[in-house]
Design a protein around this motif. Structure first.
Motif, mmCIF file in Angstrom:
data_model
loop_
_atom_site.group_PDB
_atom_site.id
_atom_site.type_symbol
_atom_site.label_atom_id
_atom_site.label_comp_id
_atom_site.label_asym_id
_atom_site.label_seq_id
_atom_site.Cartn_x
_atom_site.Cartn_y
_atom_site.Cartn_z
ATOM 1 N N LYS A 149 0.852 -1.182 0.000
ATOM 2 C CA LYS A 149 0.000 0.000 0.000
ATOM 3 C C LYS A 149 0.897 1.245 0.000
ATOM 4 O O LYS A 149 1.969 1.230 0.597
ATOM 5 C CB LYS A 149 -0.846 -0.054 1.273
ATOM 6 N N ASP A 150 0.459 2.293 -0.658
ATOM 7 C CA ASP A 150 1.212 3.545 -0.653
ATOM 8 C C ASP A 150 0.728 4.408 0.512
ATOM 9 O O ASP A 150 -0.449 4.745 0.597
ATOM 10 C CB ASP A 150 0.993 4.265 -1.985
ATOM 11 N N LYS B 288 4.342 -4.890 12.669
ATOM 12 C CA LYS B 288 4.807 -4.416 11.368
ATOM 13 C C LYS B 288 5.235 -2.949 11.476
ATOM 14 O O LYS B 288 4.479 -2.110 11.970
ATOM 15 C CB LYS B 288 3.690 -4.561 10.331
ATOM 16 N N LYS B 289 6.433 -2.661 11.024
ATOM 17 C CA LYS B 289 6.982 -1.305 11.067
ATOM 18 C C LYS B 289 7.128 -0.770 9.645
ATOM 19 O O LYS B 289 7.454 -1.529 8.723
ATOM 20 C CB LYS B 289 8.369 -1.312 11.724
ATOM 21 N N LEU B 290 6.911 0.503 9.511
ATOM 22 C CA LEU B 290 7.043 1.134 8.198
ATOM 23 C C LEU B 290 7.953 2.354 8.305
ATOM 24 O O LEU B 290 7.738 3.229 9.148
ATOM 25 C CB LEU B 290 5.666 1.569 7.678
ATOM 26 N N VAL B 291 8.970 2.381 7.463
ATOM 27 C CA VAL B 291 9.823 3.562 7.335
ATOM 28 C C VAL B 291 9.447 4.220 6.014
ATOM 29 O O VAL B 291 9.426 3.562 4.975
ATOM 30 C CB VAL B 291 11.319 3.179 7.296
ATOM 31 N N ARG B 292 9.120 5.513 6.073
ATOM 32 C CA ARG B 292 8.766 6.216 4.831
ATOM 33 C C ARG B 292 9.662 7.430 4.640
ATOM 34 O O ARG B 292 9.912 8.179 5.569
ATOM 35 C CB ARG B 292 7.301 6.662 4.831
ATOM 36 N N GLU C 18 -4.449 -5.482 10.522
ATOM 37 C CA GLU C 18 -5.848 -5.772 10.172
ATOM 38 C C GLU C 18 -6.429 -4.721 9.244
ATOM 39 O O GLU C 18 -7.112 -5.023 8.281
ATOM 40 C CB GLU C 18 -6.694 -5.871 11.444
ATOM 41 N N THR C 19 -6.157 -3.458 9.542
ATOM 42 C CA THR C 19 -6.743 -2.374 8.746
ATOM 43 C C THR C 19 -5.786 -1.837 7.689
ATOM 44 O O THR C 19 -6.208 -1.193 6.726
ATOM 45 C CB THR C 19 -7.142 -1.199 9.660
ATOM 46 N N GLY C 20 -4.496 -2.068 7.884
ATOM 47 C CA GLY C 20 -3.499 -1.500 6.981
ATOM 48 C C GLY C 20 -3.217 -0.047 7.291
ATOM 49 O O GLY C 20 -2.434 0.600 6.594
ATOM 50 N N ASN C 21 -3.844 0.462 8.346
ATOM 51 C CA ASN C 21 -3.647 1.871 8.689
ATOM 52 C C ASN C 21 -2.421 2.071 9.585
ATOM 53 O O ASN C 21 -1.987 1.161 10.285
ATOM 54 C CB ASN C 21 -4.881 2.423 9.415
#
Lengths: 54, 148
Positions: free
Chosen positions: A22-23, B29-33, B55-58
């Motif tokens: 996802k973006d 889950k970790k996200l680096v942007r 679950e939500t992807g948020n």
């Protein structure tokens, strides 16, 4: 684990590439963070040495 | 260069990197942007780190995973920076936590991996109103990184 995500090898990168991700570019958290960074840098500027090299 | 880290995957546009923190509270889950931005006519990328609700992807920026793996997470973030700078060789990366304690965490991440990353990146720290070349174990308000 990361291996659950469909991946392909990306050139030049040590990371696997997730082609189905996802973006999050419009996620409020990142939008707010980017705006705050802009405000900080517009107030404080960049290191002169960095700007000269660019 | 051997840095112990979590395996990570990058998005197709190489602006986002995902990995999983693992510990006593399970997998997170970790996200680096690296968000492209412009200030005073200079383009740079703002680094953000957040948890992703599977679950939500948020994005869940309020969660505290408390997996007792901060060093491993910070080492992984450091490697995503190196990876990103390999893809975008002229990029400038701005790093600042949402709170002083979060900025302090980034400070620890840079400091503890400094010997392994210093030959690859040039880092400036913002200290008392001025940018200066990063010095280990000094507390900075924000950081700018670029490839050497």
């Amino acid at each position: 684990m990361a291996t659950q995500i469909k991946t392909k090898k990306a050139a030049k990168s040590k990371a696997l590439s997730n082609t189905k991700g996802k973006d999050y570019g419009n996620a409020p958290f990142f939008v707010k963070k980017a705006k705050e960074s802009k405000a900080f840098l517009e107030k404080n500027g960049f290191p002169e040495a960095i700007l000269k090299k660019r | 260069m051997a840095i112990t880290h979590y395996p990570f995957v990058s998005s197709k546009n190489s602006l986002e990197f995902e990995f999983y923190s693992k510990g006593r509270n399970g997998k997170v889950k970790k996200l680096v942007r690296f968000s492209p931005q412009n200030a005073n006519g200079t383009t740079y990328f703002s680094l953000g780190l957040a948890d992703v609700d599977e679950e939500t992807g948020n994005i869940n920026d309020l969660s505290i995973s408390d997996n007792q793996d901060t060093e491993l997470i910070l080492a992984t973030v450091a490697l995503t920076v190196l990876d990103f700078l390999q893809q975008f060789q002229d990029a400038l990366i701005f790093v600042k936590g949402n709170t002083p304690s979060r900025t302090r965490l980034y400070q620890i991440g840079i400091s503890s991996n400094w010997d392994k990353i210093k030959s690859h990146v040039l880092i400036y720290g913002h200290f008392e109103g001025q940018w200066e070349v990063y010095q280990k174990n000094k507390s900075y308000e924000a950081f700018l990184a670029k490839r050497k």
